[in-house]
Design an enzyme around this catalytic site. Structure first.
Site, short mmCIF file in Angstrom:
data_model
loop_
_atom_site.label_atom_id
_atom_site.label_comp_id
_atom_site.label_asym_id
_atom_site.label_seq_id
_atom_site.Cartn_x
_atom_site.Cartn_y
_atom_site.Cartn_z
N GLU A 102 54.35 36.36 89.09
CA GLU A 102 54.61 36.18 87.65
C GLU A 102 56.10 35.89 87.46
OE1 GLU A 102 53.76 35.28 84.89
OE2 GLU A 102 52.75 36.87 83.78
N ASP A 103 56.41 35.01 86.53
CA ASP A 103 57.82 34.71 86.24
C ASP A 103 58.49 35.90 85.56
OD1 ASP A 103 56.25 34.43 83.99
OD2 ASP A 103 57.04 32.49 83.39
N ASP A 106 56.66 41.06 80.43
CA ASP A 106 57.19 41.46 79.13
C ASP A 106 56.41 42.71 78.71
OD1 ASP A 106 58.45 41.29 76.63
OD2 ASP A 106 57.18 39.71 75.90
N LYS A 134 61.09 43.08 81.68
CA LYS A 134 61.75 43.63 80.49
C LYS A 134 61.26 45.07 80.32
CE LYS A 134 61.93 39.30 77.79
NZ LYS A 134 61.30 38.58 76.66
N PHE A 155 64.81 37.16 74.24
CA PHE A 155 64.03 35.98 74.61
C PHE A 155 64.88 35.09 75.52
CE2 PHE A 155 62.37 31.67 73.97
CZ PHE A 155 61.07 31.90 74.41
N ASP A 162 59.93 28.78 79.24
CA ASP A 162 60.14 27.78 78.20
C ASP A 162 60.31 28.38 76.81
OD1 ASP A 162 57.31 28.62 78.08
OD2 ASP A 162 57.17 27.11 76.52
N ARG A 168 62.15 24.59 80.90
CA ARG A 168 61.58 25.03 82.19
C ARG A 168 62.38 24.50 83.38
NH1 ARG A 168 56.57 27.31 81.10
NH2 ARG A 168 55.31 26.36 79.48
P1 IMP Z 1 53.28 39.64 78.59
O1 IMP Z 1 51.82 39.42 78.62
O2 IMP Z 1 53.76 40.20 77.29
O3 IMP Z 1 53.79 40.49 79.77
O4 IMP Z 1 53.99 38.24 78.67
C1 IMP Z 1 54.06 37.56 79.84
C2 IMP Z 1 54.20 36.05 79.66
O5 IMP Z 1 54.83 35.70 78.43
C3 IMP Z 1 55.09 35.54 80.75
O6 IMP Z 1 54.34 35.14 81.84
C4 IMP Z 1 55.79 34.38 80.10
O7 IMP Z 1 55.04 33.21 80.31
C5 IMP Z 1 55.84 34.73 78.64
N1 IMP Z 1 57.14 35.33 78.29
C6 IMP Z 1 57.46 36.64 78.17
N2 IMP Z 1 58.74 36.83 77.84
C7 IMP Z 1 59.28 35.58 77.74
C8 IMP Z 1 60.60 35.10 77.44
O8 IMP Z 1 61.57 35.83 77.17
N3 IMP Z 1 60.74 33.74 77.45
C9 IMP Z 1 59.73 32.87 77.72
N4 IMP Z 1 58.48 33.29 78.01
C10 IMP Z 1 58.26 34.63 78.03
MG MG Z 2 54.14 33.52 82.94
#
Ligand code: IMP
Ligand code: MG
Length: 178
Positions: A102-103, A106, A134, A155, A162, A168
């Site tokens: 995973e990148d 969050d 995070k 963010f 992106d 990206r």
């Molecule tokens: P989660 O499901 O809330 O953990 O969100 C994960 C996904 O949301 C990541 O794989 C990203 O693709 C996107 N994401 C979360 N935070 C950011 C950010 O700060 N910038 C851009 N994309 C984000």
């Molecule tokens: Mg992602």
């Protein structure tokens, strides 16, 4: 290039390309150590993880396979709290060691959803590697095995991430200027 403008917002450099490279190498080193003698399947979550996946895999020295799923939870600069599956799981993961790439983690909602789905297919084990985490936003419900860099709850864009599909291609990671 320390400042970039994407659509209507400005971003400034927060993590340099060198810092990213070091974090990726550290994760690769740990995976090479922990999976020595195994042949794991890397499961990369598109779109955001493509750059992390490409750079990480170049440093993986054990036998491995790589596959992709496409999930989406973000709209603009905020999480919707819902995960859309755009491309599903195509590999047979029965009895396999799966390492999810995973990148950024969050809230963790995307991963919770994917891990639940993978576990229905009886893998040997599931591990998670993320370049960024995070901690302030993370629910903590699932365990993240490999974390590159912990970041504040801002963010960010770049290195695969992106803002409405822009940013990206940036080599470093940039945070939004409010
Ligand atoms: P989660 O499901 O809330 O953990 O969100 C994960 C996904 O949301 C990541 O794989 C990203 O693709 C996107 N994401 C979360 N935070 C950011 C950010 O700060 N910038 C851009 N994309 C984000
Ligand atoms: Mg992602």
């Amino acid at each position: 290039m320390d400042l970039v403008k994407l659509h209507d917002k400005q971003f400034k450099l927060a993590i340099s390309p060198e810092q990213v490279r070091e974090a990726v190498s550290e994760i690769a080193w740990k995976i090479n150590r922990d999976f020595s003698g195994e042949s794991p399947l890397f499961l990369s979550i598109l779109n955001g993880s493509f750059m992390f996946t490409a750079d990480l895999l170049k440093e993986i020295k054990i036998d491995c396979q790589v596959s992709f799923v496409k999930l989406s939870s973000y709209d603009g600069s905020a999480s919707t709290g819902k995960v859309k599956e755009l491309i599903g799981l195509s590999e047979n993961i029965n009895g396999r060691s799966v390492i999810i790439l995973e990148d950024i983690v969050d809230t963790g909602t995307t991963l919770e959803c994917l891990v639940k789905q993978i576990n229905q297919h009886s893998p040997k084990q599931v591990r998670i590697a993320t370049l960024l985490l995070k901690p302030e936003a993370f629910s903590g419900i699932i365990h993240i095995d490999y974390v590159g860099i912990e970041i504040p709850n801002d963010f960010i864009v770049g290195y695969g991430l992106d803002y409405n599909e822009l940013g990206r291609n940036l080599e470093g990671i940039y945070k939004i200027i409010e």
